[in-house]
Write an enzyme that holds these catalytic residues in place. Structure first.
Site, PDB file in Angstrom:
ATOM      1  N   ASN A  11       0.768  -1.253   0.066  1.00  0.00           N
ATOM      2  CA  ASN A  11       0.057  -0.019   0.099  1.00  0.00           C
ATOM      3  C   ASN A  11       1.089   1.202  -0.202  1.00  0.00           C
ATOM      4  O   ASN A  11       1.250   1.487   0.945  1.00  0.00           O
ATOM      5  CB  ASN A  11      -0.870  -0.195   1.420  1.00  0.00           C
ATOM      6  CG  ASN A  11      -1.974   1.425   1.514  1.00  0.00           C
ATOM      7  OD1 ASN A  11      -2.013   2.321   0.564  1.00  0.00           O
ATOM      8  ND2 ASN A  11      -2.236   1.341   2.456  1.00  0.00           N
ATOM      9  N   TRP A  12       1.163   2.024  -1.184  1.00  0.00           N
ATOM     10  CA  TRP A  12       1.939   2.906  -1.391  1.00  0.00           C
ATOM     11  C   TRP A  12       1.247   4.159  -0.477  1.00  0.00           C
ATOM     12  O   TRP A  12       2.165   5.262  -0.553  1.00  0.00           O
ATOM     13  CB  TRP A  12       2.464   3.231  -2.730  1.00  0.00           C
ATOM     14  CG  TRP A  12       3.083   2.309  -3.388  1.00  0.00           C
ATOM     15  CD1 TRP A  12       3.270   1.083  -2.827  1.00  0.00           C
ATOM     16  CD2 TRP A  12       3.695   2.158  -4.612  1.00  0.00           C
ATOM     17  NE1 TRP A  12       4.192   0.274  -3.726  1.00  0.00           N
ATOM     18  CE2 TRP A  12       4.391   0.921  -4.917  1.00  0.00           C
ATOM     19  CE3 TRP A  12       3.808   3.220  -5.783  1.00  0.00           C
ATOM     20  CZ2 TRP A  12       5.069   0.884  -6.245  1.00  0.00           C
ATOM     21  CZ3 TRP A  12       4.635   3.024  -7.028  1.00  0.00           C
ATOM     22  CH2 TRP A  12       5.202   1.841  -7.000  1.00  0.00           C
ATOM     23  N   LYS A  13       0.251   4.077  -0.456  1.00  0.00           N
ATOM     24  CA  LYS A  13      -0.605   5.657   0.070  1.00  0.00           C
ATOM     25  C   LYS A  13      -0.148   6.636  -0.792  1.00  0.00           C
ATOM     26  O   LYS A  13      -0.056   6.580  -2.162  1.00  0.00           O
ATOM     27  CB  LYS A  13      -0.047   5.895   1.509  1.00  0.00           C
ATOM     28  CG  LYS A  13      -0.329   4.684   2.380  1.00  0.00           C
ATOM     29  CD  LYS A  13      -0.002   4.539   4.059  1.00  0.00           C
ATOM     30  CE  LYS A  13      -0.292   3.395   4.581  1.00  0.00           C
ATOM     31  NZ  LYS A  13      -0.201   3.683   6.111  1.00  0.00           N
ATOM     32  N   HIS A  98      -9.478   1.578   4.272  1.00  0.00           N
ATOM     33  CA  HIS A  98      -8.345   1.675   4.969  1.00  0.00           C
ATOM     34  C   HIS A  98      -8.698   2.691   6.026  1.00  0.00           C
ATOM     35  O   HIS A  98      -9.447   3.483   5.997  1.00  0.00           O
ATOM     36  CB  HIS A  98      -7.162   2.541   4.320  1.00  0.00           C
ATOM     37  CG  HIS A  98      -6.068   2.108   4.692  1.00  0.00           C
ATOM     38  ND1 HIS A  98      -5.609   2.987   5.714  1.00  0.00           N
ATOM     39  CD2 HIS A  98      -4.862   1.297   4.802  1.00  0.00           C
ATOM     40  CE1 HIS A  98      -4.211   2.770   6.134  1.00  0.00           C
ATOM     41  NE2 HIS A  98      -3.873   1.588   5.693  1.00  0.00           N
ATOM     42  N   GLU A 100      -7.143   5.006   7.463  1.00  0.00           N
ATOM     43  CA  GLU A 100      -6.742   6.418   7.049  1.00  0.00           C
ATOM     44  C   GLU A 100      -8.013   7.119   6.226  1.00  0.00           C
ATOM     45  O   GLU A 100      -8.244   8.241   6.498  1.00  0.00           O
ATOM     46  CB  GLU A 100      -5.523   6.587   6.291  1.00  0.00           C
ATOM     47  CG  GLU A 100      -4.526   6.398   7.079  1.00  0.00           C
ATOM     48  CD  GLU A 100      -2.983   5.813   6.497  1.00  0.00           C
ATOM     49  OE1 GLU A 100      -2.990   5.556   5.047  1.00  0.00           O
ATOM     50  OE2 GLU A 100      -2.059   5.183   7.191  1.00  0.00           O
ATOM     51  N   GLU A 170      -5.788  -4.390  10.439  1.00  0.00           N
ATOM     52  CA  GLU A 170      -4.749  -3.555  10.710  1.00  0.00           C
ATOM     53  C   GLU A 170      -5.058  -2.630  12.047  1.00  0.00           C
ATOM     54  O   GLU A 170      -5.757  -1.706  11.827  1.00  0.00           O
ATOM     55  CB  GLU A 170      -4.997  -2.608   9.432  1.00  0.00           C
ATOM     56  CG  GLU A 170      -4.380  -3.257   8.184  1.00  0.00           C
ATOM     57  CD  GLU A 170      -3.653  -2.194   7.214  1.00  0.00           C
ATOM     58  OE1 GLU A 170      -2.774  -2.239   6.688  1.00  0.00           O
ATOM     59  OE2 GLU A 170      -4.310  -1.035   6.950  1.00  0.00           O
ATOM     60  N   GLY A 176       2.240   2.726  10.504  1.00  0.00           N
ATOM     61  CA  GLY A 176       3.237   3.639  10.515  1.00  0.00           C
ATOM     62  C   GLY A 176       3.685   4.207  11.563  1.00  0.00           C
ATOM     63  O   GLY A 176       4.379   5.261  11.647  1.00  0.00           O
ATOM     64  N   SER A 216       3.103  -1.682  10.133  1.00  0.00           N
ATOM     65  CA  SER A 216       4.392  -1.734  10.314  1.00  0.00           C
ATOM     66  C   SER A 216       5.126  -3.371  10.220  1.00  0.00           C
ATOM     67  O   SER A 216       6.148  -3.513  10.871  1.00  0.00           O
ATOM     68  CB  SER A 216       4.851  -1.342  11.857  1.00  0.00           C
ATOM     69  OG  SER A 216       4.450  -0.117  12.049  1.00  0.00           O
ATOM     70  N   GLY A 237       2.780  -0.923   4.025  1.00  0.00           N
ATOM     71  CA  GLY A 237       2.917   0.330   3.846  1.00  0.00           C
ATOM     72  C   GLY A 237       4.238   0.751   3.706  1.00  0.00           C
ATOM     73  O   GLY A 237       5.024   0.521   2.556  1.00  0.00           O
ATOM     74  N   GLY A 238       5.002   1.359   4.766  1.00  0.00           N
ATOM     75  CA  GLY A 238       6.370   2.059   4.555  1.00  0.00           C
ATOM     76  C   GLY A 238       7.392   0.907   3.739  1.00  0.00           C
ATOM     77  O   GLY A 238       7.841   1.443   2.931  1.00  0.00           O
TER      78      GLY A 238
HETATM   79  P1  PGA Z   1       2.868   0.617   7.473  1.00  0.00           P
HETATM   80  O1  PGA Z   1       1.291   0.649   6.993  1.00  0.00           O
HETATM   81  O2  PGA Z   1       3.244  -0.726   6.868  1.00  0.00           O
HETATM   82  O3  PGA Z   1       3.508   1.820   7.087  1.00  0.00           O
HETATM   83  O4  PGA Z   1       2.544   0.504   9.205  1.00  0.00           O
HETATM   84  C1  PGA Z   1       0.265  -0.411   6.636  1.00  0.00           C
HETATM   85  C2  PGA Z   1      -1.055   0.117   6.237  1.00  0.00           C
HETATM   86  O5  PGA Z   1      -1.452   1.263   6.308  1.00  0.00           O
HETATM   87  O6  PGA Z   1      -1.745  -0.550   5.190  1.00  0.00           O
END
Ligand code: PGA
Length: 257
Positions: A11-13, A98, A100, A170, A176, A216, A237-238
């Site tokens: 997930n590149w956001k 998600h 967010e 999640e 994050g 994470s 994500g990251g």
């Molecule tokens: P993260 O994000 O790996 O940076 O914690 C995961 C996500 O929000 O899908």
């Protein structure tokens, strides 16, 4: 019951315009020339980079997904993207609900449900996200919160349609933040989600549905998470923004599967 397929999803956001996407994906292809058929791999770049991603992943084992969609077919919805547009762009997956989006864009369970159903209708696999906040975990309401999210997100999704849905657990406090759910916490919640799925559908169906973990996940902690019996992959994500670490995560999943 057949073995559940692992899914490693990036997930590149809001990272990676078309040029950056091309560079990252070329690096990834270089590092992962072949991917085991036991692991599905998908990258979810921002909308404007989907075309570039599809082009650069042509003839590779890596699939492309989007980070959202809108449930209407077309029309006066400025700024939105339909499921059919995603199909036309070459997407096979879409992240739905998600945390967010729920938090910053006020997405409700009802909207998440409408979007998930639309993805299914258009034959895109929805990765439906659920997860509790830190306060909810501290108050010990996390199991109820997640049960409720699962039930509402899957409203009116039939027992055959659900087989093409992936659930992503999640925990918001782990996204994050560098803080990860312990393998035991992840496994416990995945078992909880699977038992809710068994109530909504049946045992056999529940045991066939992929439930992936996000928050994470990185090469240093992936193995202990992915070896949990009910953790069927990761939403990353990251660590999906670097070819090296994402490639490593794929390799870890391949070695476990
Ligand atoms: P993260 O994000 O790996 O940076 O914690 C995961 C996500 O929000 O899908």
């Amino acid at each position: 019951m057949g073995k559940r397929q692992f899914l490693i999803a990036g997930n590149w956001k809001m990272n990676g315009g078309p040029y950056q996407a091309a560079e990252l994906l070329d690096g990834l292809k270089e590092k992962k020339k072949n991917i085991s058929e036991d692991v599905d791999v998908v990258v979810c770049p921002p909308f404007v980079s989907l075309g570039m991603a599809v082009q650069h992943l042509h003839n590779s084992d890596i699939q492309v997904g989007a980070q959202d969609l809108y449930f209407e077919n077309n029309g006066a919805y400025t700024g939105e993207i339909s499921a059919a547009m995603l199909v036309e762009s070459g997407c096979n997956y879409v992240i739905i609900g998600h945390s967010e989006r729920r938090r910053y864009f006020a997405e409700t369970d009802d909207l998440v449900n409408k979007k998930a159903k639309k993805a299914i209708t258009e034959k895109i696999i929805p990765i439906v996200c659920v997860g509790e906040s830190l306060d909810e975990r501290k108050n010990n309401t996390h199991f109820n919160i997640v049960s409720d999210q699962v039930k509402k997100a899957l409203k009116d999704i039939s027992d055959t349609e659900i087989l093409d849905v992936v659930i992503a657990y999640e925990p918001i406090w782990a996204i994050g933040t560098g803080e990860t759910a312990t393998p035991a916490q992840a496994q416990q919640m995945h078992v909880h989600i699977r038992s809710r799925l068994a109530e909504l559908y049946d045992d056999e169906t529940a045991s066939a549905i992929g439930i992936i973990y996000g928050g994470s996940m990185k090469p240093a902690n992936a193995e202990e998470l992915l070896t949990q019996p009910d953790v069927d992959g990761g939403l990353i994500g990251g660590a999906s923004l670097e070819a090296e670490s994402f490639a490593e995560l794929i390799t870890i999943a391949e070695n476990i599967s």
